[in-house]
Write a protein that holds these residues in place. Structure first.
Motif, short mmCIF file in Angstrom:
data_model
loop_
_atom_site.label_atom_id
_atom_site.label_comp_id
_atom_site.label_asym_id
_atom_site.label_seq_id
_atom_site.Cartn_x
_atom_site.Cartn_y
_atom_site.Cartn_z
N GLY A 73 -32.19 48.83 -47.80
CA GLY A 73 -32.12 47.84 -46.74
C GLY A 73 -33.17 46.76 -46.78
O GLY A 73 -33.18 45.88 -45.93
N GLY A 74 -34.06 46.81 -47.74
CA GLY A 74 -35.08 45.77 -47.86
C GLY A 74 -36.48 46.36 -47.86
O GLY A 74 -36.69 47.50 -48.29
N ILE A 75 -37.43 45.57 -47.36
CA ILE A 75 -38.84 45.97 -47.32
C ILE A 75 -39.21 46.24 -45.86
O ILE A 75 -38.81 45.50 -44.96
CB ILE A 75 -39.74 44.87 -47.90
N GLY A 76 -39.94 47.31 -45.62
CA GLY A 76 -40.41 47.64 -44.29
C GLY A 76 -41.83 48.13 -44.34
O GLY A 76 -42.35 48.44 -45.42
N ILE A 77 -42.46 48.21 -43.19
CA ILE A 77 -43.84 48.69 -43.13
C ILE A 77 -43.88 50.01 -42.38
O ILE A 77 -43.10 50.23 -41.45
CB ILE A 77 -44.77 47.64 -42.47
N SER A 78 -44.78 50.89 -42.81
CA SER A 78 -44.84 52.22 -42.23
C SER A 78 -46.22 52.81 -42.44
O SER A 78 -46.95 52.43 -43.37
CB SER A 78 -43.78 53.13 -42.87
N ALA A 79 -46.58 53.77 -41.58
CA ALA A 79 -47.77 54.57 -41.83
C ALA A 79 -47.53 55.42 -43.08
O ALA A 79 -46.42 55.89 -43.32
CB ALA A 79 -48.07 55.46 -40.63
N ASP A 80 -48.58 55.63 -43.85
CA ASP A 80 -48.41 56.33 -45.13
C ASP A 80 -47.97 57.78 -44.95
O ASP A 80 -47.24 58.32 -45.77
CB ASP A 80 -49.69 56.26 -45.96
N PHE A 81 -48.36 58.43 -43.82
CA PHE A 81 -47.97 59.83 -43.65
C PHE A 81 -46.47 59.97 -43.37
O PHE A 81 -45.90 61.03 -43.58
CB PHE A 81 -48.79 60.51 -42.55
N VAL A 82 -45.82 58.90 -42.92
CA VAL A 82 -44.38 58.92 -42.72
C VAL A 82 -43.67 58.72 -44.06
O VAL A 82 -42.69 59.41 -44.37
CB VAL A 82 -43.95 57.84 -41.72
N ALA A 83 -44.15 57.79 -44.86
CA ALA A 83 -43.48 57.44 -46.11
C ALA A 83 -43.80 58.38 -47.26
O ALA A 83 -43.05 58.43 -48.25
CB ALA A 83 -43.85 56.01 -46.51
N ALA A 84 -44.90 59.13 -47.16
CA ALA A 84 -45.38 59.93 -48.30
C ALA A 84 -44.33 60.84 -48.93
O ALA A 84 -44.20 60.87 -50.17
CB ALA A 84 -46.60 60.74 -47.87
N PRO A 85 -43.54 61.60 -48.17
CA PRO A 85 -42.54 62.47 -48.82
C PRO A 85 -41.50 61.70 -49.63
O PRO A 85 -41.05 62.17 -50.69
CB PRO A 85 -41.89 63.21 -47.65
N TYR A 86 -41.13 60.52 -49.16
CA TYR A 86 -40.13 59.71 -49.85
C TYR A 86 -40.72 59.07 -51.11
O TYR A 86 -40.03 58.93 -52.12
CB TYR A 86 -39.60 58.64 -48.90
N VAL A 87 -41.99 58.73 -51.05
CA VAL A 87 -42.67 58.21 -52.24
C VAL A 87 -42.78 59.31 -53.29
O VAL A 87 -42.54 59.08 -54.49
CB VAL A 87 -44.06 57.66 -51.88
#
Length: 303
Positions: A242-256
């Motif tokens: 869906g594009g680029i979004g901003i997030s806290a790293d602890f939310v995105a970490a599992p997906y990274v």
């Protein structure tokens, strides 16, 4: 018989105190772990015993009568005194036990607290954890919450607090999106990209995207084609391209870690130090609260 009547009235006062604070029988029932009908009946019996109406009910809302408002303040004091007695009894026990009520926002609850619970329960099996997730502000004292983990300012000076680990705000996108549209090298490049943004449920305001450029922090609100009010939904949209979004790293970490998202503009990411555990003064000596604080500190070392 006198003791039975006294206990019934005390139960009614506790139910009434929660209804008055939370604004509904359903919310009061949830906080007391009983049914809404039980709360309603307790309040009705209290009104009958006192001979005065405490609550004006309609099909859509309820309000306290003038007599109800006066009694509510007194009932709250009674409830707080009862909770202090309970906490004093719990603190006398050497091992943590009983129910530990924790409140948090959805992102903190899902990505910080929930993963820490199995290990905590393995260490303290006599503690039952009641985790309540909501993006609405929760009054810990009025709702009988033992501990909350919050992001942001802490205006309530009645609470004790402990700052937890810092986190980073960074942009993320899926590998497929970046392969098709390219990777921005500066925050100004976001104007040429699809973006997905987050709107706060509590205020309706858009999340402002912070970036550190040199020694100066700036904030922008991109014109986004996708706007959501839950971080999990935002991440799902980003993973789907869906594009680029901003997030806290602890939310995105599992997906990274799974390769579903890639950090973008990480050189401009901003560090925040505003994740804080808070608890009422009455819970200072509660063994379960102290044990969970120590466990949380191990999982997220304090700065």
């Amino acid at each position: 018989m006198k003791e039975q009547i006294g206990l019934e009235r005390l139960t009614g006062l506790i139910a009434f105190a929660r209804v008055g604070s939370l604004g509904s029988f359903t919310a009061a029932a949830r906080s007391l772990s009983i049914s809404p009908s039980a709360v309603s009946k307790s309040v009705q019996r209290l009104e009958q015993n006192l001979g005065v109406a405490l609550i004006t009910r309609t099909t859509r809302s309820l309000t306290l009568t003038p007599e109800g408002r006066d009694l509510h303040e007194r009932a709250l004091r009674l409830l707080r005194d009862a909770e202090e007695i309970e906490q004093a009894a719990k603190s006398a026990r050497s091992a943590p036990s009983g129910t530990l009520r924790i409140a948090a926002s959805l992102p903190i609850g899902i990505h910080v607290i929930a993963p820490a619970l199995p290990a905590f329960r393995a260490r303290h099996p006599q503690v039952v954890v009641d985790l309540r997730l909501s993006d609405q502000f929760v009054d810990l004292i009025e709702q009988g919450i033992d501990l909350a983990v919050r992001i942001g300012d802490l205006p309530d000076t009645r609470l004790l607090s402990r700052r937890l680990a810092p986190h980073r705000f960074c942009c993320y996108a899926s590998p497929a999106y970046l392969a098709a549209r390219g990777t921005p090298s500066h925050p100004d490049d976001l104007a040429r990209h699809d973006t997905a943004a987050l709107r706060y449920q509590s205020s309706g305001q858009m999340l402002r995207w912070p970036f550190l450029i040199g020694d100066r922090e700036i904030e922008i609100v991109p014109a986004s084609g996708i706007v959501m009010d839950a971080s999990e939904a935002l991440i799902a949209a980003l993973v789907a391209g869906g594009g680029i979004g901003i997030s806290a790293d602890f939310v995105a970490a599992p997906y990274v870690a799974r390769g579903e998202l890639v950090p973008v503009l990480s050189d401009y990411a901003v560090e925040r130090h505003n994740i804080t555990a808070v608890w009422p003064e009455s819970r200072r000596a509660n063994p379960a609260v102290r044990a969970f604080l120590a466990h949380l500190q191990d999982a997220l070392p304090a700065q």
